[in-house]
Design an enzyme around this catalytic site. Structure first.
Site, PDB file in Angstrom:
ATOM      1  N   ASP A 198      -1.575 -11.134  11.058  1.00  0.00           N
ATOM      2  CA  ASP A 198      -2.591 -10.102  11.263  1.00  0.00           C
ATOM      3  C   ASP A 198      -3.923 -10.786  11.561  1.00  0.00           C
ATOM      4  O   ASP A 198      -4.488 -11.455  10.693  1.00  0.00           O
ATOM      5  CB  ASP A 198      -2.707  -9.241   9.998  1.00  0.00           C
ATOM      6  CG  ASP A 198      -3.649  -8.052  10.161  1.00  0.00           C
ATOM      7  OD1 ASP A 198      -4.511  -8.094  11.057  1.00  0.00           O
ATOM      8  OD2 ASP A 198      -3.528  -7.093   9.384  1.00  0.00           O
ATOM      9  N   SER A 204      -4.574   0.366   6.692  1.00  0.00           N
ATOM     10  CA  SER A 204      -5.779  -0.440   6.879  1.00  0.00           C
ATOM     11  C   SER A 204      -6.887   0.050   5.937  1.00  0.00           C
ATOM     12  O   SER A 204      -6.699   0.047   4.720  1.00  0.00           O
ATOM     13  CB  SER A 204      -6.205  -0.386   8.345  1.00  0.00           C
ATOM     14  OG  SER A 204      -7.191  -1.349   8.640  1.00  0.00           O
ATOM     15  N   HIS A 233      -1.687  -6.355  13.232  1.00  0.00           N
ATOM     16  CA  HIS A 233      -2.389  -5.353  12.437  1.00  0.00           C
ATOM     17  C   HIS A 233      -1.883  -3.966  12.825  1.00  0.00           C
ATOM     18  O   HIS A 233      -2.177  -3.458  13.900  1.00  0.00           O
ATOM     19  CB  HIS A 233      -3.899  -5.442  12.664  1.00  0.00           C
ATOM     20  CG  HIS A 233      -4.691  -4.579  11.721  1.00  0.00           C
ATOM     21  ND1 HIS A 233      -4.928  -4.950  10.408  1.00  0.00           N
ATOM     22  CD2 HIS A 233      -5.273  -3.362  11.875  1.00  0.00           C
ATOM     23  CE1 HIS A 233      -5.637  -4.009   9.813  1.00  0.00           C
ATOM     24  NE2 HIS A 233      -5.851  -3.023  10.673  1.00  0.00           N
TER      25      HIS A 233
END
Length: 423
Positions: free
Chosen positions: A344, A213, A375
């Site tokens: 996501d 991320s 995610h």
């Protein structure tokens, strides 16, 4: 007259059970429809969509990395929902989480900040016999003690990798700040300090950059900032990042896929973390800034009121543009694996044009887009219960293993060619 009325009432009374049964069936059907839609149960599983140039390396990877070419199968009852995958990751991280044993390193910075990272030695030899270190950068507000990080580290150790995990500045709950700043979305100072320390401790080790991320943005930006940062780097892997911070924050204000709600929840978490360090930040942050922080309901408002001021950015636009890896990724020449999921809820579909375009233009980039995974979820399983290891954990290690084996193969072929010329 009364006889006729009695007949109508009795007829209506006999029809009521049928009417109620019809209402019940309609209600059940409506509930089932909502469940099927919300859980995305009708969505078929499929292999990831791959974008890459036709190179010797890409052909070798597609031939030897089955996880890239076979179906990713999430748990049947809930795994096709990107929201549930994301929420399960957010609340639990992983299931049956191991506890890898390492030791913490402290690195003083020139501005007085102290960077910390946790070092985990391999639990066996790598399949190639090489010394390889994963340098890992977690997601927003995260550190080495997160469950998803612990799971990945434990698996990597067992495959023969050393792991160094950056603890984002200010993220550890039991460590006070020693300078008036925290981590930002793209400041590579702390990650660079950790990598430099690993290079000094293990001069012969090969490096694998891994970012999750926000950490993916930092790792890719670091690699592209200076060619020397890519020395002795075997490959780089980024999972579930958004590539362009300015565009990503704009999409975070939209309600589709619930992004505005996720934005609010992440902002609350970041706000709580910043306020826990308010005394340490007073040299850089004013009381007025803290008041604006307390009223903030989005990451963009927090970035504008506090975060951008850690490095003296004059505007939010300058902060986002300077700290986004999209400005640097074209400079990365080492093999680069970019992984995202179509469902996501935090990464808007428009942002996925960035890695796709890069993979079409660069021979070193492989863009992998799964249909499901949410995610940083990517849970696998049969029906209800997920497996301890995720598809994400396994594909990073498999890709890295095959990349190193390809290097060894090329080296052997070169030696054979040179021997033939000598003879």
């Amino acid at each position: 007259m009364s006889t006729l009325e009695d007949t109508d009432v009795s007829t209506l009374g006999s029809e009521l059970p049928a009417i109620f049964d019809g209402v019940k069936l309609a209600a059940v059907a409506a509930v089932l429809y909502v469940i099927v839609r919300c859980l995305n149960l009708t969505s078929p599983t499929a292999p990831p969509d791959l974008t890459h140039q036709d190179t010797d390396l890409s052909r070798y990877l597609l031939k030897t990395c089955p996880l890239l070419t076979k179906e990713y199968i999430p748990p049947l009852l809930w795994g096709k929902s990107g929201h549930l995958q994301t929420l399960l990751y957010g609340q639990m991280g992983r299931v049956s989480t191991p506890t890898p044993r390492g030791h913490r390193k402290l690195l003083p910075m020139l501005d007085g900040a102290v960077v910390t990272f946790d070092l985990f030695e391999p639990l066996g030899d790598h399949s190639t016999g090489d010394d390889i270190t994963m340098v890992i950068c977690p997601g927003i507000c995260n550190h080495s003690e997160q469950n998803y990080i612990r799971t990945f580290v434990d698996y990597s150790q067992r495959q023969g990798y050393r792991c160094a995990v950056l603890n984002h500045l200010g993220a550890l709950p039991d460590l006070e700040l020693t300078a008036p700043r925290m981590f930002t979305i793209g400041c590579t100072w702390e990650f660079a300090s950790m990598v430099s320390s690993i290079r000094r401790l293990y001069p012969q080790t090969l490096l694998v950059g891994v970012g999750f991320s926000l950490g993916g943005n930092i790792v890719c930006k670091y690699m592209g900032e200076n060619p020397s940062n890519q020395e002795r780097v075997l490959c780089c892997v980024s999972v579930c990042q958004g590539y362009n911070a300015l565009r990503a924050q704009e999409t975070f204000l939209q309600w589709d896929q619930g992004r505005r709600l996720y934005n609010f929840l992440l902002a609350g978490r970041l706000k709580k973390l910043i306020l826990s360090h308010r005394n340490s930040l007073l040299g850089r942050v004013t009381d007025s800034d803290l008041n604006r922080l307390c009223a903030a309901t989005s990451l963009m408002q927090i970035d504008d009121s506090v975060i951008r001021k850690f490095h003296g950015y004059s505007s939010l636009k300058e902060y986002y543009e300077t700290e986004s890896c999209v400005q640097y990724m074209h400079n990365v020449s080492v093999p680069l694996l970019l992984v995202n999921s179509s469902d996501d809820p935090l990464v808007h579909q428009s942002l996925l044009n960035i890695p796709q375009t890069l993979a079409e233009k660069s021979p070193s980039v492989l863009f992998v887009l799964t249909r499901h995974g949410g995610h940083l979820g990517f849970f696998e399983g049969d029906v209800l219960f997920p497996e301890p290891l995720t598809w994400m954990d396994k594909v990073i290690v498999e890709y890295t293993d095959r990349k190193r084996e390809k290097n060894k193969q090329l080296k052997r072929e070169k030696q054979t060619t040179e021997e033939k010329k000598t003879n």
